[in-house]
Scaffold this motif. Structure first.
Motif, mmCIF file in Angstrom:
data_model
loop_
_atom_site.group_PDB
_atom_site.id
_atom_site.type_symbol
_atom_site.label_atom_id
_atom_site.label_comp_id
_atom_site.label_asym_id
_atom_site.label_seq_id
_atom_site.Cartn_x
_atom_site.Cartn_y
_atom_site.Cartn_z
ATOM 1 N N PRO A 110 0.807 -1.229 0.000
ATOM 2 C CA PRO A 110 0.000 0.000 0.000
ATOM 3 C C PRO A 110 0.836 1.272 0.000
ATOM 4 C CG PRO A 110 -0.104 -1.107 2.131
ATOM 5 C CD PRO A 110 0.575 -2.047 1.200
ATOM 6 N N ASP A 111 2.035 1.226 0.556
ATOM 7 C CA ASP A 111 2.949 2.371 0.514
ATOM 8 C C ASP A 111 4.366 1.866 0.726
ATOM 9 O OD1 ASP A 111 3.531 2.275 3.412
ATOM 10 O OD2 ASP A 111 1.469 2.959 3.611
ATOM 11 N N GLN A 112 5.356 2.775 0.595
ATOM 12 C CA GLN A 112 6.747 2.331 0.640
ATOM 13 C C GLN A 112 7.182 1.884 2.033
ATOM 14 O OE1 GLN A 112 6.028 5.554 0.206
ATOM 15 N NE2 GLN A 112 7.216 6.729 1.691
ATOM 16 N N ALA A 113 6.374 2.200 3.067
ATOM 17 C CA ALA A 113 6.706 1.742 4.415
ATOM 18 C C ALA A 113 6.756 0.225 4.484
ATOM 19 C CB ALA A 113 5.690 2.295 5.422
ATOM 20 N N GLU A 114 5.953 -0.431 3.622
ATOM 21 C CA GLU A 114 5.948 -1.891 3.591
ATOM 22 C C GLU A 114 7.297 -2.445 3.142
ATOM 23 O OE1 GLU A 114 3.383 -4.113 4.348
ATOM 24 O OE2 GLU A 114 2.381 -2.370 5.210
ATOM 25 N N LEU A 115 8.072 -1.639 2.427
ATOM 26 C CA LEU A 115 9.359 -2.102 1.924
ATOM 27 C C LEU A 115 10.427 -2.123 3.008
ATOM 28 C CD1 LEU A 115 9.466 -0.192 -1.490
ATOM 29 C CD2 LEU A 115 8.539 -2.461 -0.994
ATOM 30 N N LYS A 116 10.093 -1.617 4.209
ATOM 31 C CA LYS A 116 11.059 -1.571 5.301
ATOM 32 C C LYS A 116 10.795 -2.630 6.359
ATOM 33 C CE LYS A 116 10.288 2.766 6.286
ATOM 34 N NZ LYS A 116 10.406 4.121 6.886
ATOM 35 N N GLY A 117 9.737 -3.416 6.197
ATOM 36 C CA GLY A 117 9.367 -4.407 7.196
ATOM 37 C C GLY A 117 10.393 -5.525 7.325
ATOM 38 N N GLY A 118 10.229 -6.322 8.375
ATOM 39 C CA GLY A 118 11.184 -7.387 8.656
ATOM 40 C C GLY A 118 11.293 -8.427 7.568
ATOM 41 N N SER A 119 10.203 -8.683 6.862
ATOM 42 C CA SER A 119 10.211 -9.671 5.781
ATOM 43 C C SER A 119 9.916 -9.025 4.438
ATOM 44 C CB SER A 119 9.188 -10.788 6.065
ATOM 45 O OG SER A 119 9.532 -11.502 7.236
ATOM 46 N N SER A 120 10.312 -7.758 4.278
ATOM 47 C CA SER A 120 10.003 -7.026 3.051
ATOM 48 C C SER A 120 10.652 -7.644 1.823
ATOM 49 C CB SER A 120 10.445 -5.567 3.181
ATOM 50 O OG SER A 120 11.852 -5.475 3.383
ATOM 51 N N VAL A 121 11.726 -8.403 2.028
ATOM 52 C CA VAL A 121 12.390 -9.042 0.883
ATOM 53 C C VAL A 121 11.430 -9.984 0.158
ATOM 54 C CG1 VAL A 121 13.310 -11.003 2.190
ATOM 55 C CG2 VAL A 121 14.535 -10.183 0.166
ATOM 56 N N ASP A 122 10.431 -10.510 0.881
ATOM 57 C CA ASP A 122 9.463 -11.420 0.257
ATOM 58 C C ASP A 122 8.609 -10.717 -0.789
ATOM 59 O OD1 ASP A 122 10.361 -13.538 1.777
ATOM 60 O OD2 ASP A 122 8.827 -13.313 3.317
ATOM 61 N N LEU A 123 8.445 -9.396 -0.676
ATOM 62 C CA LEU A 123 7.657 -8.658 -1.660
ATOM 63 C C LEU A 123 8.294 -8.712 -3.043
ATOM 64 C CD1 LEU A 123 6.837 -5.457 0.428
ATOM 65 C CD2 LEU A 123 5.226 -7.264 -0.185
ATOM 66 N N TRP A 124 9.609 -8.912 -3.076
ATOM 67 C CA TRP A 124 10.349 -8.893 -4.341
ATOM 68 C C TRP A 124 10.446 -10.274 -4.981
ATOM 69 C CZ3 TRP A 124 12.249 -4.264 -6.304
ATOM 70 C CH2 TRP A 124 12.174 -3.168 -5.443
ATOM 71 N N LYS A 125 9.776 -11.259 -4.432
ATOM 72 C CA LYS A 125 9.902 -12.629 -4.930
ATOM 73 C C LYS A 125 8.756 -12.998 -5.859
ATOM 74 C CE LYS A 125 12.554 -14.227 -0.926
ATOM 75 N NZ LYS A 125 12.644 -15.192 0.180
ATOM 76 N N ARG A 126 8.387 -12.079 -6.725
ATOM 77 C CA ARG A 126 7.356 -12.305 -7.722
ATOM 78 C C ARG A 126 7.831 -11.680 -9.031
ATOM 79 N NH1 ARG A 126 6.196 -15.237 -4.178
ATOM 80 N NH2 ARG A 126 4.164 -15.617 -3.207
#
Length: 257
Positions: A110-126
């Motif tokens: 929903p916003d770039q704050a999600e890219l700083k979370g503990g498991s944010s690397v998982d967002l890039w696995k698509r």
């Protein structure tokens, strides 16, 4: 420890170990015969404002659609920043990509704050990562992380409650915003920047246009038609290592910077 392996079995062998595959076939299938995809191309032409920009975007989409195996066909190190007034179809574009590529090929923050979370690397696995509301500052931790992940296919990172390990980063980033970016550096190679809006003669004309466009998208042929376009588009001229297309918007922004 799931692996993302498009068009492979539900269990995949990676370096001698078996892993569940996080990818699933999209519900939309490519038809054998060409269907009318012109409303989709027309919409991009209206919102991007340039046939050249539309062709560039379609080439990027087609490359990922025709080459889903990110291990042997790495992603272009290009991200997209599309900005403009609300209500002109950025969310609809996300819906199109999700339907055509499949739900498991897309992650949404929903916003770039999600890219700083503990498991944010998982967002890039698509295949695609969408960030819907962006307010990134130049030189910030957000920007440095985005810049690193856009330009990398793997990274050493720690997921929440886990030690640092190597992670695959197949996703290309598409960022949405209501205003132009302020974080772009001079001589930037990574970002394609464009407005995503247009002018209508009246509110009624805008409403009629989007009513017709959404009615077409809701038809049985719309998403298969777009899938046909991406599957059969000639991308023989595509250069994986090329820098992002220079747009008028990007030139103006980097000049101000």
């Amino acid at each position: 420890n799931p692996k993302y392996r498009p068009e492979k079995n539900t269990v995949v062998n990676v370096d001698g170990n078996l892993h569940p595959n996080s990818w699933r076939w999209p519900k939309v299938e490519v038809p054998k015969q060409k269907l009318d995809y012109s409303p989709f191309v027309k919409h991009l032409r209206l919102m991007l404002g340039s046939k050249t920009k539309v062709n560039y975007l379609l080439d990027q989409l087609a490359y990922r659609y025709q080459n889903p195996d990110h291990v042997n066909n790495p992603k272009p190190h290009i991200a997209f920043f599309l900005y403009g007034k609300p209500g002109y179809g950025k969310g609809t574009f996300l819906k199109v990509i999700t339907n055509v590529f499949g739900e498991t090929a897309v992650k949404v923050a929903p916003d770039q704050a999600e890219l700083k979370g503990g498991s944010s690397v998982d967002l890039w696995k698509r295949t695609w990562l969408f960030v819907e509301e962006v307010d990134v500052r130049q030189g910030s931790t957000d920007y440095n992380k985005i810049k690193t992940f856009v330009g990398a296919t793997t990274a050493d990172a720690a997921r929440k409650n886990e030690h640092v390990s190597k992670h695959e980063l197949p996703a290309q980033l598409i960022m949405f915003s209501n205003s132009a970016p302020t974080f772009i550096e001079p001589n930037d190679r990574r970002f394609f920047i464009s407005k995503f809006e247009t002018e209508f003669d009246s509110k009624e004309a805008k409403q009629r246009y989007f009513t017709d466009y959404h009615e077409w998208l809701d038809s049985d042929e719309a998403y298969p038609a777009i899938a046909y376009l991406l599957k059969n588009r000639n991308i023989s001229h595509f250069k994986l290592a090329a820098e992002a297309m220079m747009t008028d918007e990007k030139r103006d922004i980097t000049t101000l910077v």
